[in-house]
Enzyme design. Structure first.
Site, short mmCIF file in Angstrom:
data_model
loop_
_atom_site.label_atom_id
_atom_site.label_comp_id
_atom_site.label_asym_id
_atom_site.label_seq_id
_atom_site.Cartn_x
_atom_site.Cartn_y
_atom_site.Cartn_z
N SER A 1 35.82 44.28 39.59
CA SER A 1 37.23 44.54 39.25
C SER A 1 37.47 45.82 38.45
CB SER A 1 37.79 43.37 38.45
OG SER A 1 38.12 42.34 39.32
N LYS B 1 39.41 48.37 40.05
CA LYS B 1 40.87 48.22 40.25
C LYS B 1 41.67 49.27 39.46
CE LYS B 1 40.58 43.18 40.82
NZ LYS B 1 40.73 41.90 40.08
N TYR C 1 38.66 46.62 50.22
CA TYR C 1 38.65 46.09 48.86
C TYR C 1 37.29 45.50 48.50
CZ TYR C 1 39.53 42.82 45.04
OH TYR C 1 39.44 42.12 43.86
N TYR D 1 42.60 40.29 32.10
CA TYR D 1 43.24 39.08 32.66
C TYR D 1 43.93 38.27 31.57
CZ TYR D 1 39.69 40.55 35.92
OH TYR D 1 38.90 41.30 36.69
N VAL E 1 33.44 40.98 37.47
CA VAL E 1 32.56 39.80 37.51
C VAL E 1 31.09 40.17 37.70
CG1 VAL E 1 34.30 38.10 38.22
CG2 VAL E 1 33.06 39.42 39.96
N1 GLN Z 1 35.48 41.27 44.08
C1 GLN Z 1 35.89 40.37 43.08
C2 GLN Z 1 37.00 39.47 43.59
O1 GLN Z 1 37.94 39.90 44.14
C3 GLN Z 1 36.36 41.10 41.87
C4 GLN Z 1 36.82 40.15 40.80
C5 GLN Z 1 36.49 40.57 39.43
O2 GLN Z 1 35.64 41.38 39.18
N2 GLN Z 1 37.16 39.96 38.45
O3 GLN Z 1 36.92 38.28 43.43
#
Ligand code: GLN
Length: 614
Positions: free
Chosen positions: A73, A76, A198, A250, A268
């Site tokens: 993430s 992002k 993605y 988050y 994650v």
């Molecule tokens: N690729 C992961 C997902 O979309 C990224 C989520 C994350 O790092 N919080 O679930």
């Protein structure tokens, strides 16, 4: 303390601190490695790295700072920046909000009215942002994303194919989010391909060193401090940092801002990227995650770092540094140009009309505002105001505008504002309407210019008639009678050289004293680099030079170069010895003249030293 890896080099207290911080948290074993993407479950929970990269590109790293893991993430924040560059702020705001949702990262939550994701940091918003990136110049979206992240990190990144496959095989929840976005018209095409992009974007492999450098790039207006490449458009940097600050962690974002106080983004894969805007980037890597999907150790490391190094954005440290370093006028400090006695006296009496302000540090609104106040307060008492930017590290947009406005405001009061050491800002200042004539290479050039203008104002247009003078006008010979002058006139050899010729070279023997009768010469330090050295003095007819070496016998310390056609007379050591033997009284007068000149020079140096002490 000496370290064995760096013999003879004292350990940096910062490295020592980071090692201690790492050791303090290495024994913490809370959290669980993400396993909803099967490939991520293989991560070694013990891997642990911490890295800090400064805005000027210094990297501190400890532990597994180079171990690779997938960015997940954290990507992002950056792809949102790329989409912003492609589509502009208004368009992006019409598709993706910037409100913290308080939801989990994978929540299927969209605004009820528009169907727009709350922010680009949750999956819904990130997938929507990914779908807005343009495939331009024959390059696919993922190629552009990879290139963008690579230039932020300053090295070529790649994709972990196994992690990508694994998420693509299992990422049905994200696909569901994609179809919802399509349903609400947030993305304009079928989501299938966007989702693959993605998943690939999330599987880009980085180390926590990379994260710290990406952070330093964000801290440095989007310019990678190591490669100097402008990786992120500067106008998008604050947008990216804002969504990181409000939503990057988050449903822990509020508490994170409260405790750590830095814009950040977690993934994650176990990475956290945090940024202290304008100062540094932090990367932490430790795979076990807490309930919210943030690296458990990473959160604690950042909380400690922020508290112990006082990095919290809202901690009172933001007070601007004093910007005015020194403040003096031209009656205390004069340019290197030697003036006749009359000119010197005129400047001593009226030099306060030329004021110099030496600024330092970073010029932003709140640090420059006191300078504006100071300038306005001084305006009624001066004609020329010189801003010296030699020790200024940066000047922001607002300050550039304030300088231009201050200049025109002062001009209305008859005060001329000049700027020196501004060559790197010349274009920007010109765009603000400040013409090149107001900019000077250094303070000496600016000061000489103002002195000349002031002398012309006070003495009239003919002030600078540097005419040829006769022996009786030579300052050194003042006090000699006609007989002495006639004797010297017959005995002193004459020297004539053309403009550009050297009269003295640094290193030469010092066996001559010169009386300048026609033209101007400059004294120039020899340059260490082979270019033109620094000019330290300019002499005019009637003045003498070369006296220091002549008196103490040491080799010449500087070059003396003719600026125009020059005529001078010379007293060499042989002549001086003859004079001593034949005309002791004349010798005393001459030595008195030399003493006067030396003490005048010393006085001038003392006055400068006093002014520079502030
Ligand atoms: N690729 C992961 C997902 O979309 C990224 C989520 C994350 O790092 N919080 O679930």
């Amino acid at each position: 303390m000496l370290t064995s890896s760096n013999p003879g080099i004292t350990a940096s207290p910062i490295e020592t601190y980071l090692k201690e911080l790492h050791a303090r948290h290495a024994s913490l074993h809370t959290g669980r490695v993400a396993d909803y993407i099967p490939e991520l479950a293989k991560a070694d929970p013990n891997l642990f790295g911490i890295c800090i990269a400064t805005r000027d590109g210094h990297v501190y790293e400890v532990g597994d700072s180079r171990a690779p893991f997938t960015i997940q993430s954290i990507s992002k924040a950056l792809t949102y920046g790329l989409a912003l560059e492609d589509r502009g702020e208004e368009f992006m705001l019409s598709r993706i909000g910037v409100e913290p949702s308080g939801d989990a990262f994978n929540a299927i939550s969209l605004k009820p009215d528009s169907g727009a994701p709350f922010n680009p940091m949750i999956n819904a918003g990130a997938i929507a942002a990914c779908g807005q990136i343009l495939a331009t110049g024959n390059r696919s979206r993922i190629a552009r994303i990879l290139e963008y992240l690579s230039s932020c990190a300053g090295r070529a990144l790649d994709i972990d194919a196994a992690v990508y496959r694994s998420e693509s095989d299992t990422g049905h929840r994200n696909r569901a989010i994609g179809w919802m976005l399509r349903n609400f018209g947030i993305i304009d095409e079928e989501p299938t391909a966007i989702l693959e992009t993605y998943f690939q974007q999330c599987a880009i492999r980085v180390s926590c060193r990379d994260l710290a450098i990406i952070g330093a790039t964000l801290a440095n207006d989007g310019r990678n401090p190591l490669t100097r490449e402008q990786a992120i458009a500067p106008e998008c940097v604050d947008n990216v940092l804002s969504v990181m600050a409000s939503s990057g962690m988050y449903d822990f974002s509020g508490e994170w801002l409260y405790r750590v106080g830095l814009p950040a983004k977690s993934g994650v894969g176990g990475g956290i990227l945090a940024v202290l805007p304008g100062q540094l980037g932090i990367g932490v890597f430790s795979p076990p995650l807490d309930q919210q999907g943030n690296s458990a150790r990473g959160i604690r490391v950042c909380a400690d770092l922020s508290r112990e190094l006082s990095l919290h954005l809202f901690a009172g440290g933001a007070a601007p540094q004093p910007t005015v370093r020194l403040w003096y006028d031209a009656s205390q400090v004069s340019s290197r140009r030697r003036r006749s006695n009359h000119h010197q006296q005129t400047l001593r009496g009226s030099g306060h009309r030329i004021r110099l302000v030496e600024l330092q540090g970073e010029l932003v609104f709140s640090s420059f505002e006191p300078v504006v106040r100071l300038a306005l307060k001084q305006a009624p008492y001066c004609q020329y105001l010189i801003l010296n930017l030699r020790n200024v590290a940066s000047v922001d947009r607002v300050t550039l505008r304030l300088i231009a406005q201050l200049r025109s405001g002062l001009a209305e009061q008859g005060v001329v504002l000049l700027i020196c050491y501004a060559s790197r800002l010349a274009d920007k200042l010109r765009r603000q309407g400040i013409d090149a004539a107001a900019l000077f290479a250094d303070d000496d050039a600016a000061l000489e210019h103002c002195e000349d203008r002031l002398l012309r104002d006070l003495l009239g247009p003919g002030w600078d008639d540097a005419q040829e003078v006769g022996l009786r006008d030579a300052v050194l010979l003042a006090g000699l009678d006609a007989d002495d002058l006639a004797w010297l006139d017959a005995a002193m050899p004459a020297v004539e050289v053309a403009a550009g010729d050297f009269l003295i070279r640094a290193g030469d023997d010092s066996d001559r004293l010169y009386l300048l009768l026609k033209g101007s010469v400059m004294v120039r330090l020899p340059s260490a680099t082979g270019g033109t050295g620094k000019r330290i003095n300019v002499f005019h007819p009637g003045m003498c030079f070369g006296e220091m070496g002549f008196l103490d016998g040491s080799a010449r310390s500087a070059d003396v170069v003719a600026m125009t056609a020059v005529a001078a007379r010379v007293i060499d050591r042989g002549l001086f010895d003859r004079l001593k033997g034949e005309r002791p009284r004349t010798t005393i007068r001459l030595l008195e003249g030399l003493s006067r000149q030396l003490s005048a020079n010393l006085r001038r140096s003392n006055a400068e030293a006093a002014a520079f002490k502030g």
